[in-house]
Write a protein that holds these residues in place. Structure first.
Motif, mmCIF file in Angstrom:
data_model
loop_
_atom_site.group_PDB
_atom_site.id
_atom_site.type_symbol
_atom_site.label_atom_id
_atom_site.label_comp_id
_atom_site.label_asym_id
_atom_site.label_seq_id
_atom_site.Cartn_x
_atom_site.Cartn_y
_atom_site.Cartn_z
ATOM 1 N N SER A 49 0.795 -1.232 0.000
ATOM 2 C CA SER A 49 0.000 0.000 0.000
ATOM 3 C C SER A 49 0.827 1.281 0.000
ATOM 4 N N ARG A 50 2.132 1.172 -0.133
ATOM 5 C CA ARG A 50 2.970 2.378 -0.111
ATOM 6 C C ARG A 50 2.711 3.253 -1.339
ATOM 7 N N LYS A 51 3.153 4.505 -1.226
ATOM 8 C CA LYS A 51 2.779 5.535 -2.199
ATOM 9 C C LYS A 51 3.033 5.140 -3.652
ATOM 10 N N ASN A 52 4.190 4.623 -3.949
ATOM 11 C CA ASN A 52 4.547 4.338 -5.344
ATOM 12 C C ASN A 52 4.617 2.850 -5.671
ATOM 13 N N SER A 53 4.139 2.004 -4.779
ATOM 14 C CA SER A 53 4.311 0.559 -4.985
ATOM 15 C C SER A 53 3.641 0.067 -6.266
ATOM 16 N N GLY A 54 2.426 0.543 -6.537
ATOM 17 C CA GLY A 54 1.719 0.108 -7.740
ATOM 18 C C GLY A 54 2.458 0.489 -9.013
ATOM 19 N N SER A 55 2.967 1.720 -9.063
ATOM 20 C CA SER A 55 3.683 2.163 -10.266
ATOM 21 C C SER A 55 5.020 1.439 -10.405
ATOM 22 N N PHE A 56 5.692 1.171 -9.284
ATOM 23 C CA PHE A 56 6.953 0.419 -9.343
ATOM 24 C C PHE A 56 6.705 -1.008 -9.839
ATOM 25 N N ALA A 57 5.597 -1.600 -9.418
ATOM 26 C CA ALA A 57 5.259 -2.958 -9.865
ATOM 27 C C ALA A 57 5.042 -2.992 -11.374
ATOM 28 N N ARG A 58 4.378 -1.950 -11.892
ATOM 29 C CA ARG A 58 4.132 -1.893 -13.340
ATOM 30 C C ARG A 58 5.441 -1.706 -14.115
ATOM 31 N N VAL A 59 6.333 -0.878 -13.576
ATOM 32 C CA VAL A 59 7.642 -0.698 -14.222
ATOM 33 C C VAL A 59 8.405 -2.021 -14.256
ATOM 34 N N PHE A 60 8.387 -2.735 -13.152
ATOM 35 C CA PHE A 60 9.082 -4.019 -13.094
ATOM 36 C C PHE A 60 8.484 -4.981 -14.132
ATOM 37 N N ALA A 61 7.162 -4.990 -14.227
ATOM 38 C CA ALA A 61 6.493 -5.867 -15.198
ATOM 39 C C ALA A 61 6.859 -5.487 -16.632
ATOM 40 N N GLN A 62 6.947 -4.192 -16.893
ATOM 41 C CA GLN A 62 7.288 -3.728 -18.240
ATOM 42 C C GLN A 62 8.692 -4.171 -18.657
ATOM 43 N N VAL A 63 9.630 -4.129 -17.711
ATOM 44 C CA VAL A 63 10.997 -4.554 -18.022
ATOM 45 C C VAL A 63 11.043 -6.062 -18.249
ATOM 46 N N LEU A 64 10.357 -6.821 -17.421
ATOM 47 C CA LEU A 64 10.285 -8.268 -17.643
ATOM 48 C C LEU A 64 9.719 -8.558 -19.024
ATOM 49 N N SER A 65 8.616 -7.886 -19.337
ATOM 50 C CA SER A 65 7.966 -8.074 -20.634
ATOM 51 C C SER A 65 8.900 -7.693 -21.788
ATOM 52 N N GLY A 66 9.645 -6.600 -21.601
ATOM 53 C CA GLY A 66 10.584 -6.171 -22.630
ATOM 54 C C GLY A 66 11.665 -7.191 -22.918
ATOM 55 N N ASN A 67 11.908 -8.074 -21.938
ATOM 56 C CA ASN A 67 12.896 -9.138 -22.094
ATOM 57 C C ASN A 67 12.254 -10.476 -22.467
ATOM 58 N N GLY A 68 10.959 -10.423 -22.815
ATOM 59 C CA GLY A 68 10.260 -11.636 -23.240
ATOM 60 C C GLY A 68 9.839 -12.544 -22.111
ATOM 61 N N ILE A 69 9.833 -12.030 -20.894
ATOM 62 C CA ILE A 69 9.428 -12.821 -19.725
ATOM 63 C C ILE A 69 7.953 -12.564 -19.440
ATOM 64 N N LYS A 70 7.181 -13.628 -19.289
ATOM 65 C CA LYS A 70 5.757 -13.485 -18.977
ATOM 66 C C LYS A 70 5.603 -12.971 -17.546
ATOM 67 N N ALA A 71 4.869 -11.872 -17.377
ATOM 68 C CA ALA A 71 4.685 -11.253 -16.067
ATOM 69 C C ALA A 71 3.215 -11.281 -15.673
ATOM 70 N N TYR A 72 2.903 -12.022 -14.605
ATOM 71 C CA TYR A 72 1.568 -11.985 -14.011
ATOM 72 C C TYR A 72 1.584 -10.883 -12.953
ATOM 73 N N LEU A 73 0.772 -9.853 -13.161
ATOM 74 C CA LEU A 73 0.742 -8.693 -12.270
ATOM 75 C C LEU A 73 -0.558 -8.671 -11.474
ATOM 76 N N SER A 74 -0.444 -8.571 -10.144
ATOM 77 C CA SER A 74 -1.642 -8.517 -9.305
ATOM 78 C C SER A 74 -2.489 -7.310 -9.688
ATOM 79 N N ASP A 75 -3.813 -7.498 -9.670
ATOM 80 C CA ASP A 75 -4.702 -6.393 -10.044
ATOM 81 C C ASP A 75 -5.062 -5.502 -8.853
#
Length: 468
Positions: A49-75
């Motif tokens: 629930s921290r201030k930027n946690s959701g946006s940091f999670a999306r950034v992490f997912a985007q980098v994984l995806s950019g490397n061809g790694i399947k990322a399941y992201l909590s909604d």
């Protein structure tokens, strides 16, 4: 910027050290590590629930995806143990949790999870760290899949807890989520089974409603006040990412983690007859060994940090693993701390007795298990020589502490091979442990003795040894 991982991933000041660029840097190193071992890797990502946690999670997912790694992201915001269970349930190669756990609101961080649902080992973490700044950061959204992780976790819990027994006992649990990732999850699980529960500070809050999200006595005044003025079986509080739990009796009195561990181990071994050994960190009472160790229940001691407990849980049959900071794991569940599951198991424990109040249950169990004399001091220390204090002390060890002879001395090392913990022993249930935190500017002193006065003397001697 230099990024160094501590006992459980990375924690840093939000905005100053941890931001979208540093998160992306870590995500790229993490991707490089995974792809060296598997070309079609899959990762689950959660956030608190921290201030930027959701946006940091999306950034992490985007980098994984950019490397061809399947990322399941909590909604949505989830507890760390939900993410850890999901990693195992979905057969992922790893998991990532954006959280600073129990650290104050100014911090955020990243935890890595292995395929078995527990923390990354020291060796795995080192390999990620070694790949920092080695590759160009790649991003895309092509391989990101958003979904609900909570449903599978709740179904799993339903097979482990005796909700029928709790419902028949008519117990009412009070929960303090501290504005963290626990939210109303424990309450919702209980109400699904017709069991009464009430949650304080259930709505996520980036500032944790003005408290540090660590479920220890000094942070739980709202919970103790509500217990004193209500009719509850007992109260629990979960930390920022809900992997730790703190317990208060129905009277509002704090039940230390040391006594909570004693009650849980007694219930698991003597009432539920759960097979396997016990793992405790060096900061947990020696009473665990004195009361429970036998031919079928070995007791293992590891240095502070749940990943060391996890290492034992995946190597041996383990009934319970615990640390005095309120992190408890169970062999029947996942090799991970879980404040939600611990809360439910404590409720099951009470419901299996003739008592309706935890204070009555604790009083009865004290006659058999006895008392623990223990305390801890967390001393803020931001001098540049913080990481030199214990290596220097290890070279000049005392023969006595608080006028007691030192019969043994144990040294503990950080992931970089530096002494970051020293335990001086003077017989069973008589010791002093000093640790230098890897995630905060804090030196911690822990002590167990034969009386509370002896504990005070041991803690004072620890400060005198370091001259702080």
């Amino acid at each position: 910027m230099n990024i160094f991982f501590g006992t459980d991933g990375w924690r840093a000041l939000d905005g100053l050290q941890i931001h979208e660029n540093s998160v992306a840097t870590i995500a790229q190193a993490f991707s490089d590590y995974l792809l060296e071992n598997k070309s079609n890797a899959v990762v689950a990502i959660g956030y608190d629930s921290r201030k930027n946690s959701g946006s940091f999670a999306r950034v992490f997912a985007q980098v994984l995806s950019g490397n061809g790694i399947k990322a399941y992201l909590s909604d949505h915001i989830i507890p760390t143990p939900v993410l850890s269970y999901t990693v195992r349930q979905l057969g992922c190669d790893a998991g990532v949790m954006i959280t600073a756990s129990h650290n104050p609101k100014e911090y955020n961080g990243i935890k890595f999870k292995s395929s078995y649902g527990g923390p990354f080992s020291t060796e795995e973490t080192k390999k990620v760290e070694a790949r920092l700044y080695q590759s160009e950061i790649l991003k895309s959204t092509d391989c990101i899949y958003t979904q609900d992780f909570t449903e599978g976790y709740v179904r799993h819990i339903g097979n482990l807890i005796d909700f029928d027994r709790i419902e028949k006992a008519g117990l009412h649990l009070l929960i303090d989520s501290m504005g963290g990732a626990g939210q109303r999850l424990t309450e919702q699980i209980l109400k699904k089974h017709g069991i009464s529960a009430t949650t304080l500070f259930a709505e996520p809050a980036a500032d944790f409603y003005g408290r540090s999200p660590e479920p220890i006595e000094k942070n739980l005044h709202p919970l103790t006040h509500a217990l004193k003025n209500g009719h509850y079986a007992f109260g629990v509080a979960t930390d920022g990412d809900a992997d730790r739990v703190g317990v208060c009796l129905d009277s509002g009195e704090w039940l230390s983690a040391q006594h909570t561990i004693l009650l849980l181990v007694d219930y698991l071994k003597h009432r539920k007859k759960v097979p396997g050994g016990i793992v405790k960190t060096s900061s947990v009472s020696d009473k665990i060994r004195l009361l429970f160790e036998n031919e079928t229940t070995p007791v293992y001691e590891v240095q502070v940090g749940f990943k060391y407990i996890c290492d034992m849980m995946i190597q041996h049959e383990i009934a319970f693993g615990g640390e005095e900071s309120g992190g408890f794991g169970y062999g029947m569940h996942i090799p991970e701390r879980d404040g939600i599951f611990s809360s439910l198991l404590l409720l099951e424990m009470l419901s299996s007795s003739p008592h309706k109040k935890m204070s009555d249950y604790f009083q009865e169990q004290q006659k058999q298990l006895g008392l623990i004399y223990y305390d801890r001091i967390d001393l803020k220390y931001d001098q540049p020589n913080k990481n030199d204090l214990l290596p220097q002390l290890s070279q000049n060890r005392p023969q006595t502490i608080a006028a007691l002879s030192v019969t043994d001395c144990q040294l503990f090392y950080s992931s970089r091979g530096i002494v970051n913990g020293i335990k001086f022993l003077s017989g069973p249930c008589r010791w002093l442990l000093i640790r230098s935190s890897e995630t905060e500017n804090i030196v911690r002193f822990y002590a167990e003795g034969q009386s509370q006065e002896e504990v005070k003397k041991l803690l004072l001697s620890g400060r005198e040894l370091l001259g702080i």
